[in-house]
Design an enzyme around this catalytic site. Structure first.
Site, mmCIF file in Angstrom:
data_model
loop_
_atom_site.group_PDB
_atom_site.id
_atom_site.type_symbol
_atom_site.label_atom_id
_atom_site.label_comp_id
_atom_site.label_asym_id
_atom_site.label_seq_id
_atom_site.Cartn_x
_atom_site.Cartn_y
_atom_site.Cartn_z
ATOM 1 N N ASN A 8 57.149 0.684 6.553
ATOM 2 C CA ASN A 8 57.505 2.083 6.785
ATOM 3 C C ASN A 8 58.828 2.083 7.560
ATOM 4 O O ASN A 8 58.846 1.795 8.748
ATOM 5 C CB ASN A 8 56.387 2.752 7.604
ATOM 6 C CG ASN A 8 56.739 4.159 8.018
ATOM 7 O OD1 ASN A 8 57.724 4.731 7.554
ATOM 8 N ND2 ASN A 8 55.924 4.731 8.903
ATOM 9 N N TRP A 9 59.894 2.395 6.838
ATOM 10 C CA TRP A 9 61.226 2.316 7.457
ATOM 11 C C TRP A 9 61.504 3.526 8.343
ATOM 12 O O TRP A 9 62.539 3.576 8.999
ATOM 13 C CB TRP A 9 62.307 2.178 6.387
ATOM 14 C CG TRP A 9 62.248 0.899 5.596
ATOM 15 C CD1 TRP A 9 61.335 -0.121 5.708
ATOM 16 C CD2 TRP A 9 63.148 0.488 4.556
ATOM 17 N NE1 TRP A 9 61.607 -1.120 4.825
ATOM 18 C CE2 TRP A 9 62.721 -0.777 4.090
ATOM 19 C CE3 TRP A 9 64.270 1.071 3.967
ATOM 20 C CZ2 TRP A 9 63.371 -1.471 3.070
ATOM 21 C CZ3 TRP A 9 64.931 0.391 2.948
ATOM 22 C CH2 TRP A 9 64.493 -0.862 2.509
ATOM 23 N N LYS A 10 60.620 4.505 8.303
ATOM 24 C CA LYS A 10 60.783 5.733 9.112
ATOM 25 C C LYS A 10 62.192 6.303 8.905
ATOM 26 O O LYS A 10 62.727 6.219 7.805
ATOM 27 C CB LYS A 10 60.475 5.441 10.583
ATOM 28 C CG LYS A 10 59.118 4.776 10.763
ATOM 29 C CD LYS A 10 58.652 4.770 12.173
ATOM 30 C CE LYS A 10 57.359 3.993 12.252
ATOM 31 N NZ LYS A 10 56.720 4.069 13.554
ATOM 32 N N HIS A 93 50.654 10.154 8.473
ATOM 33 C CA HIS A 93 51.063 9.230 9.538
ATOM 34 C C HIS A 93 50.973 9.965 10.870
ATOM 35 O O HIS A 93 51.236 11.172 10.940
ATOM 36 C CB HIS A 93 52.491 8.741 9.278
ATOM 37 C CG HIS A 93 52.909 7.624 10.173
ATOM 38 N ND1 HIS A 93 53.303 7.832 11.472
ATOM 39 C CD2 HIS A 93 52.962 6.286 9.971
ATOM 40 C CE1 HIS A 93 53.594 6.659 12.028
ATOM 41 N NE2 HIS A 93 53.387 5.707 11.141
ATOM 42 N N GLU A 95 52.886 10.139 13.259
ATOM 43 C CA GLU A 95 54.126 10.844 13.651
ATOM 44 C C GLU A 95 54.246 12.173 12.919
ATOM 45 O O GLU A 95 54.817 13.131 13.449
ATOM 46 C CB GLU A 95 55.342 9.933 13.399
ATOM 47 C CG GLU A 95 55.386 8.807 14.423
ATOM 48 C CD GLU A 95 56.110 7.541 13.998
ATOM 49 O OE1 GLU A 95 56.858 7.575 13.002
ATOM 50 O OE2 GLU A 95 55.905 6.506 14.668
ATOM 51 N N GLU A 160 45.575 3.136 11.903
ATOM 52 C CA GLU A 160 46.685 2.930 12.833
ATOM 53 C C GLU A 160 46.348 3.578 14.169
ATOM 54 O O GLU A 160 46.553 4.790 14.333
ATOM 55 C CB GLU A 160 47.950 3.581 12.281
ATOM 56 C CG GLU A 160 48.416 3.001 10.968
ATOM 57 C CD GLU A 160 49.921 3.143 10.818
ATOM 58 O OE1 GLU A 160 50.582 2.109 10.734
ATOM 59 O OE2 GLU A 160 50.422 4.278 10.832
ATOM 60 N N GLY A 166 54.459 1.187 17.480
ATOM 61 C CA GLY A 166 55.775 1.080 18.106
ATOM 62 C C GLY A 166 55.733 0.727 19.587
ATOM 63 O O GLY A 166 56.732 0.820 20.282
ATOM 64 N N SER A 205 52.142 -2.288 15.596
ATOM 65 C CA SER A 205 52.818 -3.443 16.176
ATOM 66 C C SER A 205 52.450 -4.769 15.502
ATOM 67 O O SER A 205 52.292 -5.789 16.170
ATOM 68 C CB SER A 205 52.571 -3.501 17.688
ATOM 69 O OG SER A 205 53.094 -2.333 18.315
ATOM 70 N N GLY A 226 55.835 -0.938 10.816
ATOM 71 C CA GLY A 226 56.997 -0.112 11.157
ATOM 72 C C GLY A 226 58.167 -0.992 11.551
ATOM 73 O O GLY A 226 58.891 -1.519 10.709
ATOM 74 N N GLY A 227 58.328 -1.205 12.864
ATOM 75 C CA GLY A 227 59.497 -1.918 13.400
ATOM 76 C C GLY A 227 59.829 -3.218 12.688
ATOM 77 O O GLY A 227 60.998 -3.467 12.348
HETATM 78 C C1 PEP Z 1 53.889 2.553 11.767
HETATM 79 O O1 PEP Z 1 54.799 3.321 11.977
HETATM 80 O O2 PEP Z 1 53.105 2.829 10.857
HETATM 81 C C2 PEP Z 1 53.746 1.367 12.597
HETATM 82 C C3 PEP Z 1 52.626 0.700 12.532
HETATM 83 O O3 PEP Z 1 54.815 1.037 13.409
HETATM 84 P P1 PEP Z 1 54.974 -0.323 14.258
HETATM 85 O O4 PEP Z 1 54.696 -1.465 13.326
HETATM 86 O O5 PEP Z 1 56.401 -0.292 14.729
HETATM 87 O O6 PEP Z 1 53.991 -0.261 15.367
#
Ligand code: PEP
Length: 245
Positions: A8-10, A93, A95, A160, A166, A205, A226-227
């Site tokens: 997920n490049w957000k 998600h 967010e 999640e 994050g 994470s 994500g990251g």
């Molecule tokens: C996400 O945004 O779905 C996520 C899991 O982010 P991260 O891996 O950065 O925690």
């Protein structure tokens, strides 16, 4: 069950960076024991679909509207995603739930729209830190599943925990096993045999260093990343941590 590693490049990357990242992912995508998906910002999807064409990397959106078309300024419809080369879409998600006040009912409507458009929805669920600290995590996640998934759902679910996204904190393997087991039970109770075939991803994470242990937990069938999905090498290292079988 074959794992799915989804990035997920957000709201990251300009066009050239996005193409370079996608090409980097595609260059290491052969011969893995899992499926790979990248979910760039909407504006890059067509370009990324072209960049990964012919590789095993699939492309997805990060959201869609519940309507096929209409007067919805700034929104993107599921058939539009399909039209530019997406085959998946992330929905609900945390967010989106937090920043755009998305309710379970809205996530359900979007999920139905995605399915109608031929996309595979990845429906996200997860509790906040306060909900976990007060012992309400299964109640919250169970409620989200019941209200966000349509009857006959055959997409992907991503667990999640909001406090792990994050933050560098990950749920323990025992917590992940307990929650994924709970989700599986809930899916089977609702969907019967179909509930056993649904991939349940863990997100929060996930990094190359913790991927092998998390991906080996029972009922974990992949990761939503994500990251660490913003560096091709890290994303591929997570994918390589998935063992066949
Ligand atoms: C996400 O945004 O779905 C996520 C899991 O982010 P991260 O891996 O950065 O925690």
């Amino acid at each position: 069950m074959r794992h799915l590693i989804a990035g997920n490049w957000k709201m990251h990357t300009l066009g050239a960076e996005a193409v370079a990242l996608a090409r980097g992912v595609a260059s290491g995508a052969q011969g893995l024991a899992c499926d790979l998906l990248v979910c760039p910002p909407f504006v890059h999807i067509a370009q990324i679909a072209a960049a990964v064409a012919g590789s095993p990397v699939a492309v997805g959106g990060q959201d869609c509207h519940a309507a096929d078309q209409g007067a919805h300024t700034g929104d993107v419809a599921a058939p539009m995603l399909r039209d530019v080369g997406a085959s998946f879409v992330i929905l609900g998600h945390s967010e989106r739930r937090q920043n755009h006040a998305e309710t379970d009912a809205m996530v359900l409507a979007k999920t139905q729209a995605a399915i109608k458009a031929g996309l595979t929805p990845i429906v996200c669920v997860g509790e906040t830190e306060a909900e976990r600290e007060t012992g309400r995590e299964t109640q919250v996640v169970g409620g989200q599943l019941d209200a966000s998934l349509p009857d006959g759902f055959a997409g992907v679910v991503a667990y999640e925990p909001v406090w792990a996204i994050g933050t560098g904190k990950t749920a323990t393997e025992a917590d992940v096993a307990a929650m994924h087991g709970f989700i599986r039970q809930r899916l089977v109770a609702r969907l019967g045999a179909g509930g056993r075939a649904i991939r349940i991803l863990y997100g929060g994470s996930v990094r190359p260093a913790n991927a092998a242990s998390l991906m080996a937990v029972a009922d974990v069938a992949g990761a939503l990343v994500g990251g660490a999905s913003l560096k091709a090498e890290d994303f591929l290292a997570i994918a390589r941590a998935v063992k066949a079988g």
